[in-house]
Design a protein around this motif. Structure first.
Motif, PDB file in Angstrom:
ATOM      1  N   LYS A 266     -45.159 -25.605 -11.982  1.00 46.40           N
ATOM      2  CA  LYS A 266     -46.190 -26.538 -12.440  1.00 46.40           C
ATOM      3  C   LYS A 266     -47.059 -26.960 -11.265  1.00 46.40           C
ATOM      4  CE  LYS A 266     -46.919 -30.837 -14.975  1.00 46.40           C
ATOM      5  NZ  LYS A 266     -46.278 -32.008 -15.634  1.00 46.40           N
TER       6      LYS A 266
ATOM      7  N   CYS B 263     -53.712 -22.593 -12.828  1.00 42.00           N
ATOM      8  CA  CYS B 263     -52.650 -23.374 -13.471  1.00 42.00           C
ATOM      9  C   CYS B 263     -51.816 -22.507 -14.413  1.00 42.00           C
ATOM     10  CB  CYS B 263     -53.276 -24.544 -14.230  1.00 42.00           C
ATOM     11  SG  CYS B 263     -52.083 -25.674 -14.948  1.00 42.00           S
ATOM     12  N   GLN B 264     -52.486 -21.673 -15.215  1.00 39.83           N
ATOM     13  CA  GLN B 264     -51.786 -20.864 -16.199  1.00 39.83           C
ATOM     14  C   GLN B 264     -50.952 -19.768 -15.555  1.00 39.83           C
ATOM     15  OE1 GLN B 264     -51.507 -21.669 -19.276  1.00 39.83           O
ATOM     16  NE2 GLN B 264     -50.254 -19.883 -19.815  1.00 39.83           N
TER      17      GLN B 264
ATOM     18  N   TYR C 219     -45.135 -32.080  -9.598  1.00 44.74           N
ATOM     19  CA  TYR C 219     -45.380 -30.641  -9.546  1.00 44.74           C
ATOM     20  C   TYR C 219     -44.266 -29.979  -8.733  1.00 44.74           C
ATOM     21  CZ  TYR C 219     -50.018 -32.370 -10.771  1.00 44.74           C
ATOM     22  OH  TYR C 219     -51.064 -33.018 -11.369  1.00 44.74           O
TER      23      TYR C 219
ATOM     24  N   TYR D  38     -49.469 -19.745 -12.651  1.00 51.85           N
ATOM     25  CA  TYR D  38     -48.250 -20.311 -12.078  1.00 51.85           C
ATOM     26  C   TYR D  38     -47.323 -20.852 -13.162  1.00 51.85           C
ATOM     27  CZ  TYR D  38     -49.677 -19.572  -7.304  1.00 51.85           C
ATOM     28  OH  TYR D  38     -50.005 -18.960  -6.116  1.00 51.85           O
ATOM     29  N   SER D  39     -47.916 -21.309 -14.259  1.00 53.34           N
ATOM     30  CA  SER D  39     -47.097 -21.789 -15.372  1.00 53.34           C
ATOM     31  C   SER D  39     -46.233 -20.658 -15.934  1.00 53.34           C
ATOM     32  CB  SER D  39     -48.008 -22.345 -16.472  1.00 53.34           C
ATOM     33  OG  SER D  39     -47.253 -22.738 -17.590  1.00 53.34           O
ATOM     34  N   GLU D  40     -46.764 -19.431 -15.898  1.00 52.04           N
ATOM     35  CA  GLU D  40     -46.039 -18.285 -16.451  1.00 52.04           C
ATOM     36  C   GLU D  40     -44.858 -17.851 -15.589  1.00 52.04           C
ATOM     37  OE1 GLU D  40     -48.360 -15.023 -17.953  1.00 52.04           O
ATOM     38  OE2 GLU D  40     -49.976 -16.357 -18.649  1.00 52.04           O
TER      39      GLU D  40
ATOM     40  N   ARG E 291     -53.967 -29.139 -12.528  1.00 50.95           N
ATOM     41  CA  ARG E 291     -54.894 -28.423 -13.421  1.00 50.95           C
ATOM     42  C   ARG E 291     -56.339 -28.495 -12.946  1.00 50.95           C
ATOM     43  NH1 ARG E 291     -58.408 -26.443 -15.706  1.00 50.95           N
ATOM     44  NH2 ARG E 291     -58.627 -25.782 -17.879  1.00 50.95           N
TER      45      ARG E 291
ATOM     46  N   ASN F 221     -57.500 -22.357 -21.384  1.00 49.21           N
ATOM     47  CA  ASN F 221     -56.203 -22.147 -20.733  1.00 49.21           C
ATOM     48  C   ASN F 221     -55.498 -20.863 -21.159  1.00 49.21           C
ATOM     49  OD1 ASN F 221     -55.761 -24.754 -19.175  1.00 49.21           O
ATOM     50  ND2 ASN F 221     -56.130 -25.587 -21.212  1.00 49.21           N
ATOM     51  N   ASP F 222     -56.186 -19.979 -21.870  1.00 46.19           N
ATOM     52  CA  ASP F 222     -55.518 -18.758 -22.316  1.00 46.19           C
ATOM     53  C   ASP F 222     -56.493 -17.587 -22.310  1.00 46.19           C
ATOM     54  OD1 ASP F 222     -57.060 -18.948 -24.724  1.00 46.19           O
ATOM     55  OD2 ASP F 222     -55.564 -20.339 -25.538  1.00 46.19           O
TER      56      ASP F 222
ATOM     57  N   GLN G 124     -56.177 -29.317  -7.004  1.00 44.57           N
ATOM     58  CA  GLN G 124     -55.603 -28.092  -6.451  1.00 44.57           C
ATOM     59  C   GLN G 124     -55.978 -27.925  -4.987  1.00 44.57           C
ATOM     60  OE1 GLN G 124     -57.222 -25.200  -9.159  1.00 44.57           O
ATOM     61  NE2 GLN G 124     -55.635 -25.520 -10.708  1.00 44.57           N
TER      62      GLN G 124
ATOM     63  N   GLY H 277     -43.066 -20.316 -14.240  1.00 44.88           N
ATOM     64  CA  GLY H 277     -42.253 -21.531 -14.275  1.00 44.88           C
ATOM     65  C   GLY H 277     -42.562 -22.545 -13.198  1.00 44.88           C
TER      66      GLY H 277
END
Length: 213
Positions: free
Chosen positions: A127, A118-119, A77, A121-123, A130, A106-107, A135, A125
């Motif tokens: 990681k 998770c999502q 991560y 922070y994924s946006e 989940r 997830n959306d 966490q 960039g």
């Protein structure tokens, strides 16, 4: 002379008769014993077979579970670069407001609490883990409630006032005062929304805060 021969002949015949009888008796005596022994052995073998439980096939053991990732595995991560990304994190998180709750989602068609973290922070960039309990071990724990800042993650247990596993999580979006810490989360009943940590429901279930940056 005739009398002697007659007696001799009689003796011979008598001897032959005795010999024949003895041989016959021996034959008759031995044969049944041999047959009886054979039948007895066969009978004992059948009993033994009857009492023996058929051999079971070996039970195949369940495949060994893969060992749980060690803490060093967290290197897969990456952490947010300081506090600079916090406004962006909060902004992205709020775009999910109203998204219905869906376990494993997830959306924006459906999402759960750990999926939201998770999502978001994924946006940007980054990681992060989940699963909520993973966490809850990611980053550095915030020692005091009064030190909680926007961008921190909050974790909760299922029952108020009781120890338990981490079952819920959210992201702090705003700190408005000592008794008003606002966080965004995916509520199972009302979807993604913002609530106050000091509300009656959440205050008793709060267990820790983590700073991922």
């Amino acid at each position: 002379m005739k009398k002697y021969l007659s007696q001799s002949h009689s003796c011979t015949i008598f001897t032959l008769l005795i010999t024949t009888l003895l041989f016959s008796c021996d034959t008759l005596r031995k044969t049944p014993e041999r047959n009886t022994a054979s039948r007895g052995a066969a009978s004992r073998s059948a009993v033994a077979r009857g009492r023996t439980t058929p051999a079971r096939r070996p039970v195949t053991k369940a495949p060994a579970r893969k060992p749980a990732p060690s803490r060093s595995a967290s290197t897969t991560y990456n952490r947010p670069a300081g506090t600079a990304n916090i406004p962006q994190v909060v902004q992205i998180a709020r775009t999910y407001t109203g998204t219905p709750y869906r376990s494993g989602g997830n959306d924006k068609s459906g999402i759960d609490c750990s999926g939201l973290i998770c999502q978001v922070y994924s946006e940007i960039g980054v990681k992060v883990p989940r699963i909520s309990w993973q966490q809850s071990e990611f980053g550095q724990e915030v020692a005091k409630v009064e030190d909680i800042q926007p961008g921190d993650w909050l974790f909760f247990v299922p029952e108020a006032g009781k120890e338990g596993y981490v079952s819920h999580a959210g992201i702090v979006t705003d700190v408005r005062g000592r008794d008003e810490i606002i966080f965004i989360h995916a509520s199972t009943s009302r979807g993604v929304r913002e609530d106050n940590l000091f509300s009656t429901y959440f205050k008793g279930r709060f267990v820790k805060a983590m700073r991922p940056f």
